[in-house]
Design an enzyme around this catalytic site. Structure first.
Site, PDB file in Angstrom:
ATOM      1  CD  GLU A  53      -2.383  -0.794   2.500  1.00 25.29           C
ATOM      2  OE1 GLU A  53      -2.633  -0.085   3.151  1.00 25.29           O
ATOM      3  OE2 GLU A  53      -3.756  -1.988   2.351  1.00 25.29           O
ATOM      4  CB  SER A  67     -46.527 -28.443 -12.403  1.00 25.98           C
ATOM      5  OG  SER A  67     -45.465 -28.094 -11.026  1.00 25.98           O
ATOM      6  CD  GLU A 118      -4.127  -8.218   2.120  1.00 32.94           C
ATOM      7  OE1 GLU A 118      -5.804  -7.390   2.400  1.00 32.94           O
ATOM      8  OE2 GLU A 118      -3.294  -7.709   1.838  1.00 32.94           O
TER       9      GLU A 118
HETATM   10  C1  XIL Z   1      -5.911  -6.091   8.292  1.00 28.31           C
HETATM   11  C2  XIL Z   1      -6.414  -7.355   8.740  1.00 28.31           C
HETATM   12  O1  XIL Z   1      -7.290  -8.124   8.945  1.00 28.31           O
HETATM   13  C3  XIL Z   1      -7.159  -7.123  10.531  1.00 28.31           C
HETATM   14  O2  XIL Z   1      -7.416  -7.846  11.536  1.00 28.31           O
HETATM   15  C4  XIL Z   1      -6.201  -5.628  11.508  1.00 28.31           C
HETATM   16  O3  XIL Z   1      -6.835  -5.551  12.062  1.00 28.31           O
HETATM   17  C5  XIL Z   1      -5.757  -4.970   9.844  1.00 28.31           C
HETATM   18  O4  XIL Z   1      -5.112  -5.422   9.325  1.00 28.31           O
HETATM   19  N1  XIL Z   1      -4.763  -4.810   3.816  1.00 28.31           N
HETATM   20  C6  XIL Z   1      -4.124  -5.590   4.246  1.00 28.31           C
HETATM   21  C7  XIL Z   1      -4.089  -6.397   5.300  1.00 28.31           C
HETATM   22  O5  XIL Z   1      -2.164  -5.631   3.429  1.00 28.31           O
HETATM   23  O6  XIL Z   1      -2.524  -6.732   6.501  1.00 28.31           O
HETATM   24  C8  XIL Z   1      -5.222  -5.939   6.127  1.00 28.31           C
HETATM   25  O7  XIL Z   1      -5.166  -6.602   7.251  1.00 28.31           O
HETATM   26  C9  XIL Z   1      -6.497  -5.409   5.884  1.00 28.31           C
HETATM   27  C10 XIL Z   1      -6.049  -4.715   3.772  1.00 28.31           C
END
Ligand code: XIL
Length: 722
Positions: free
Chosen positions: A158, A625, A275
């Site tokens: 990010e 039916s 994700e």
């Molecule tokens: C999130 C986790 O799922 C949560 O448990 C935590 O509180 C915050 O981070 N982008 C990412 C992940 O790259 O690492 C993030 O994960 C969600 C957004």
């Protein structure tokens, strides 16, 4: 009689259930379904790898794992010289022991970072050289520790900013980087380059990813693309792009996903969806502030939109399998999800049970991924005057268009869309919504409704047809054998008239029926005609056979060709519509009440108002039916009334229940997609027992009107002939 009716109704209810209900589909795991495409992974927490039920699910479904939080710098390296390996080691060991691939997440991120790296003892920002030294030590230590099991790393997470591109009037170049502490210390993207270099030094074999969210958004997509392209050209060791994929049920569009993956493919050989989740509210992305949809109730439309979005995305991913090599869901089940259980984001529900999304994603038809839809659409025969939609093409695809400029979503209930039960329409630039069925529809007539933001409405483009206990819209896919119900101007036509007959069953009232009399009826008052009492199905009424069933046209054509004897067809309301599936109903009362209306009220009325041959031999009853179910019950209860009996997709007769009863002719039919073997077998048994019985199977059709139009066409040729 009560017992017979009950057994009969049970049998038909079962048959109808098999036809209407979701078929029992075998469970295939994600990793098996996608073995020829890409790995399917899951982000895990400590519970997921320590509780037996969850371990079993992880092992059954997935062949790649990401640590949800436990390998992030802030967790693993909270202070200078302090390392927290325990949880990360547990995940690594779980993968080692079970032979599951492990994605490393992550080495550098502005959030959940080892923030101490940014500051000196006086809490001032350090110089970039200090930061780089600390980064290098961190990266080397972590990568080395898990070298044997981690095959790829999200090296930088990010680093690109959100938001629109810098408008031209402001001049200068778009500054693409997130204004993180890394950026503040470096003033440019050097920390990204360094992170990749350190990771490559530490493990020359690991695949190194740049990972980000909202990566399908055209502005952010291009920022990511430009950065990675430029860095790769400068020799920065980036192997892949991680698309986080925190989406929602409204977006991104299939076109934007396709465009993003196609662009990234130009510059890297590895694309991972890292994700994935699809929430039901309108937020998306990886920002850590969002709504968890508290208190919201998930609607069926939202479920369908989600299934459709997942299905769309996976179609794109399968098409790009050459470079997409891993797709990871962010969390195991809804109860674990970081966006909250009320966002319903994952294929497994809060109790770890697979949702329909799982079935949709694992039971895909690869032919659909690459199918070409011919652009030879023409308006359907069901269109209202001057309306252009819905349309049908030569392959049987149906295309819908609805104008609803301010709607949030529009779903058409017809078609096998992503959710296997509808077509999600896409918003067009002109404010209309359009969508094409995922597969060709069966030939013949189909009911549908439109949901505009949850309101079930009729498509203003088509005529209305009674079905599903309400007026619905309809499409008509031309059938290759449709000549038997085609309008012909070269023959004489009969007439359909509506009658109202008095009834005392359930109070004093008028009941409707449509009566078809063949061409020439009444010219010779001495000529009398046999009568077929023909029943519609559940959710329909007396209009269904003469309108969508085309019963009169089928009869006119048959009679003109000399294939059927001229006879009268009476189509009345079978009192089926107070029944709500799943809520139970008094089966005996339905059959008993309708039997009284039909046999004791309607038949005497018809015999006294029309030129009928009023005897058993010249009287038939048939139904489709639930109308077949009524036919079954009533013919068995009153065998002295009807000589010929027909059941269309509504069950069957057995020799046992016919014992001691005289019947001239039995016709039993269904569509080839309705389990036809049991119909064939039932008729074989009847024949073996000496009955004059015939079966008919409508090829390529299901529980729908082409099956019944064809059935009437077949049956009518046999009725009253001996
Ligand atoms: C999130 C986790 O799922 C949560 O448990 C935590 O509180 C915050 O981070 N982008 C990412 C992940 O790259 O690492 C993030 O994960 C969600 C957004």
């Amino acid at each position: 009689m009560r017992k017979i009716v009950l057994t009969a109704l049970c049998a038909v209810a079962l048959a109808v259930n098999a036809q209407f209900g979701r078929p029992q589909i075998q469970h295939i795991s994600f990793k098996d379904a996608y073995k020829d495409y890409f790995m399917v992974g899951v982000a895990v927490n400590q519970r997921n790898i320590s509780q037996p039920e969850q371990i079993a699910l992880v092992k059954q479904e997935f062949n790649s794992i990401t640590a949800e939080n436990d390998m992030k710098p802030g967790m693993i390296h909270p202070k200078e010289g302090e390392w927290n390996w325990e949880n990360a080691d547990k995940i690594a060991n779980f993968c080692r022991q079970n032979g599951i691939k492990l994605r490393g997440h992550n080495l550098l991120w502005h959030s959940q970072m080892a923030d101490w790296m940014f500051y000196d003892k006086k809490k001032n920002l350090v110089k970039k050289e200090v930061l780089f030294k600390r980064m290098r030590e961190h990266i080397h230590t972590v990568v080395n520790r898990y070298k044997d099991v981690i095959y790829c790393w999200d090296v930088v997470n990010e680093a690109i900013k959100d938001g629109p591109a810098r408008p031209a009037f402001m001049g200068g170049k778009d500054q693409p980087l997130r204004e993180s502490t890394f950026y503040k210390i470096c003033g440019n993207d050097e920390f990204i380059r360094k992170a990749f270099e350190y990771a490559r030094e530490a493990d020359p074999n690991a695949l190194l990813f740049y990972n980000d969210y909202n990566e399908c958004d055209p502005v952010k997509r291009d920022r990511i693309y430009n950065m990675v392209k430029e860095m790769k050209a400068a020799g920065v060791p980036i192997d892949g792009i991680g698309m986080q994929g925190h989406y929602n049920i409204y977006g991104p569009s299939e076109e934007d996903m396709e465009a993003a993956i196609s662009k990234y493919e130009e510059i890297v050989d590895h694309i991972h969806i890292t994700e994935l989740d699809i929430r039901v509210n309108q937020e998306m992305g990886g920002q850590l502030r969002f709504s968890r949809n508290e208190g919201a109730v998930i609607t069926n439309d939202q479920k369908l939109l989600q299934e459709n979005k997942y299905a769309e995305l996976f179609r794109v991913l399968r098409r790009h399998k050459a470079k997409v090599d891993c797709v990871t869901f962010w969390n195991l089940c809804d109860a674990d999800s970081w966006v909250g259980v009320n966002n319903y984001p994952l294929p497994f529900d809060k109790d770890l049970k697979p949702k329909n999304v799982h079935t949709v994603l694992t039971h895909f038809d690869p032919a659909i991924d690459t199918q070409v839809i011919k652009e030879d659409f023409v308006p359907c025969a069901t269109c209202q005057p001057r309306q252009q939609y819905p349309q049908v093409n030569s392959q049987g695809f149906v295309r819908f268009r609805v104008v609803a400029p301010d709607a949030k979503y529009v779903i058409c209930s017809a078609g096998l869309g992503g959710g296997m039960s509808g077509t999600v329409l896409k918003k067009q630039k002109d404010g209309s919504w359009m969508g094409t069925t995922l597969k060709p529809e069966d030939e013949g007539f189909h009911y549908y409704t439109i949901s505009v933001d949850g309101a079930q409405v009729l498509d203003p483009g088509t005529n209305s047809y009674y079905g599903g206990s309400r007026w619905q819209s309809g499409t008509e896919v031309p059938a290759h054998d449709g000549a038997f119900y085609a309008d012909r101007t070269d023959i004489e036509h009969g007439c359909v008239q509506k009658i109202l007959f008095p009834s005392k069953v359930n109070g004093n009232q008028l009941r409707p029926a449509y009566v078809y009399t063949p061409a020439g009826y009444g010219k010779n008052p001495k000529q009398r005609y046999p009568v077929l009492y023909l029943q519609h199905g559940w959710g329909e009424n007396e209009t269904s056979w003469p309108v969508q069933g085309k019963a009169n046209i089928i009869m006119d054509n048959l009679i003109a060709e000399g294939k059927a004897l001229p006879f009268i067809v009476v189509m009345t309301y079978g009192m089926t519509n107070d029944i709500v599936f799943g809520q139970g109903f008094d089966r005996n009362k339905l059959a008993d009440d309708f039997q009284k209306v039909l046999v004791d009220e309607l038949i005497p009325y018809v015999d006294s108002h029309f030129l009928t041959k009023a005897d058993k031999k010249n009287r038939a009853m048939a139904g489709l039916s639930m109308g077949g179910m009524e036919t079954h019950a009533i013919t068995l209860a009153r065998p002295e009334v009807f000589g010929s009996w027909g059941i269309l997709s509504g069950g069957m007769y057995t020799p046992e229940e016919l014992k001691g009863k005289k019947v001239d002719y039995i016709f039993i039919s269904c569509g080839s997609k309705e389990g036809p073997d049991r119909i064939r077998k039932a008729v074989d048994d009847l024949k073996a027992a000496g009955y004059n019985a015939e079966s008919y199977i409508s090829e390529g059709t299901a529980h729908e009107f082409l099956t019944w139009r064809r059935s009437l066409y077949q049956m009518a040729q046999k009725l009253f002939k001996k």
